[in-house]
Each structure stands twice: as structure tokens, then as C-alpha cells.
Design a protein around this motif. Sequence first.
Motif, short mmCIF file in Angstrom:
data_model
loop_
_atom_site.label_atom_id
_atom_site.label_comp_id
_atom_site.label_asym_id
_atom_site.label_seq_id
_atom_site.Cartn_x
_atom_site.Cartn_y
_atom_site.Cartn_z
N GLY A 32 0.94 -1.52 -0.35
CA GLY A 32 -0.03 -0.14 -0.07
C GLY A 32 0.47 1.38 0.00
N LEU A 77 0.99 4.18 -2.66
CA LEU A 77 0.92 5.64 -2.37
C LEU A 77 2.09 6.62 -3.14
CD1 LEU A 77 -0.33 6.04 0.75
CD2 LEU A 77 -1.50 6.34 -1.20
N LEU A 123 -4.00 5.71 -6.04
CA LEU A 123 -4.79 6.10 -4.70
C LEU A 123 -5.68 4.72 -4.43
CD1 LEU A 123 -4.95 7.52 -2.67
CD2 LEU A 123 -6.71 8.86 -4.17
N GLN A 124 -5.94 4.46 -6.27
CA GLN A 124 -7.29 3.74 -5.59
C GLN A 124 -7.10 2.07 -5.11
OE1 GLN A 124 -9.19 2.42 -9.48
NE2 GLN A 124 -10.61 0.93 -8.21
N VAL A 140 -5.37 2.14 -1.55
CA VAL A 140 -6.73 2.53 -0.80
C VAL A 140 -6.54 0.73 -0.34
CG1 VAL A 140 -8.93 3.52 -0.15
CG2 VAL A 140 -7.11 4.56 -1.09
N LEU A 163 -4.48 -1.53 1.72
CA LEU A 163 -4.51 -0.62 3.09
C LEU A 163 -5.78 -1.40 3.68
CD1 LEU A 163 -2.73 3.07 2.56
CD2 LEU A 163 -1.74 0.20 4.05
N ALA A 164 -6.79 -0.81 2.52
CA ALA A 164 -8.04 -1.45 3.30
C ALA A 164 -8.39 -2.53 3.52
CB ALA A 164 -9.25 -1.44 2.69
#
Length: 227
Positions: free
Chosen positions: A59, A63, A68-69, A72, A75-76
Motif C-alpha cells: 500500500g 501511494l 491512490l486506488q 486504498v 490498506l483497507a
Amino acid sequence: MPSDAAPPASFRGLSEADARARLNTDGYNELPRGSRRTPLRIVLEVLREPMLALLLGGGAIYLVLGDLQDAVILLAFASMSVLITVVQEARTERVLEALRDLTSPRALVIRDGERKRIAGREVVRGDLVVLAEGDRVPADAALIDSHDLRTDESLLTGESIPVRKVARTDDAQAAGLRPGGDDLPVVFSGSLVVSGTAIGEVTAVGALSEIGKIGQSLTTLELEPPR
């Protein structure tokens, strides 16, 4: 509840000196207490998992690259993994505390030929414990006398139907038996007497009892973060 009257002459039990010696040798009749882990400590332990570190690292790389997608999404997944593992570990901690709370706070034993009430944690191997309806069994024991005894072993087996118990006919008969099933000459720590009376000779206490083995297995259980 059982009477504190003198037991039959054949049931003398341990002497106080023998009981103290066994308590010093075997320790108290209770589940081992490790240091209780806080949610923060659990999170820090989870973050050391290689798979989770890989997700977090991936992640972070996305970044840096400006994606970004994907960052995210990774990281989610990492956050979800941490949350699920923390919840599972916290539940395990609560189960261990519940097992400790189910140990009998008081027990009626026969020592030096007399009945006396002691703290459940002071019951030792070889003690004669007196059981009656409503009692929580303080330790694993082989029954040397039993009258219409039935116990609820659902804590150990998951079966809600009380099981019938009988007195042993010889010492070897009670060896190696596990919870569950009728007409066994043994009772197990943490089970509840629902009817009848009995006298049992304690065979295992603390971590060596059946409920203690469950507690030990829970403390050594390693939960893997979800993938």
C-alpha cells in the motif's frame, strides 16, 4: 447442600500435612494466569505478521507511485485483517477469564476424617471432595461413592443433557477417561452437579485437569491474520 457431619470411618482423606505438601509440590488448583494483553499490545503483535507487513508495504509503495486506488484497496484489506484478528484474540482472552471464573470458589473436602470447607484453589491431588446438587466440581476426581449423581458437562462437551455417574469399582477403571457419556466413574472440574450426591478422590487439578487443558490450548492458539 452437603452436610458437614462426620463422614464414614472408611473415608479419612488426606492429613493436613499431606495436603500442604502436595499444594507446595503441585501448586494451586487454578488455571495459569498469563499477563493480560491490552488491545494495543494485540495490535502491535498483529503488525509483526509478515503477510500484514507485505500488505502495508504494498500500500505504501502504491501511494508513493501515485496509484491512490490500489493503495486504498491494499490498506483497507490490511486494516480489516488487523480488526478481525484483534477481535478474535480479545474473544480468546475473555474465554480464558470465563474458564477461570467457573472454577469452584469453595469446596467441601474430607481431611483427617473430618469434613471441612476450603477455598477451591487449595484442593489437591488425593483430596476427597464431597459433592451435592448445585455444587460446581472443583477438580477432576474419580468417584469412590455415588448416589444418583448427574452432572452437566456442557462446558466441556457442548452437550446440554446431564450425564449419569457411578462409583468406580477399581482404581484402573477411572484412568484416562474423558468427559461425555453416561455411567463414567469420574467427574470433571467446572462441571455442575444437577442431582444426587457423591464423594470423589481428586486425580487432577489446575492445568492438568480437563478444563485446564482447554485453557492451555487456548493460550497456545495462534490466530493467523485473514488472507
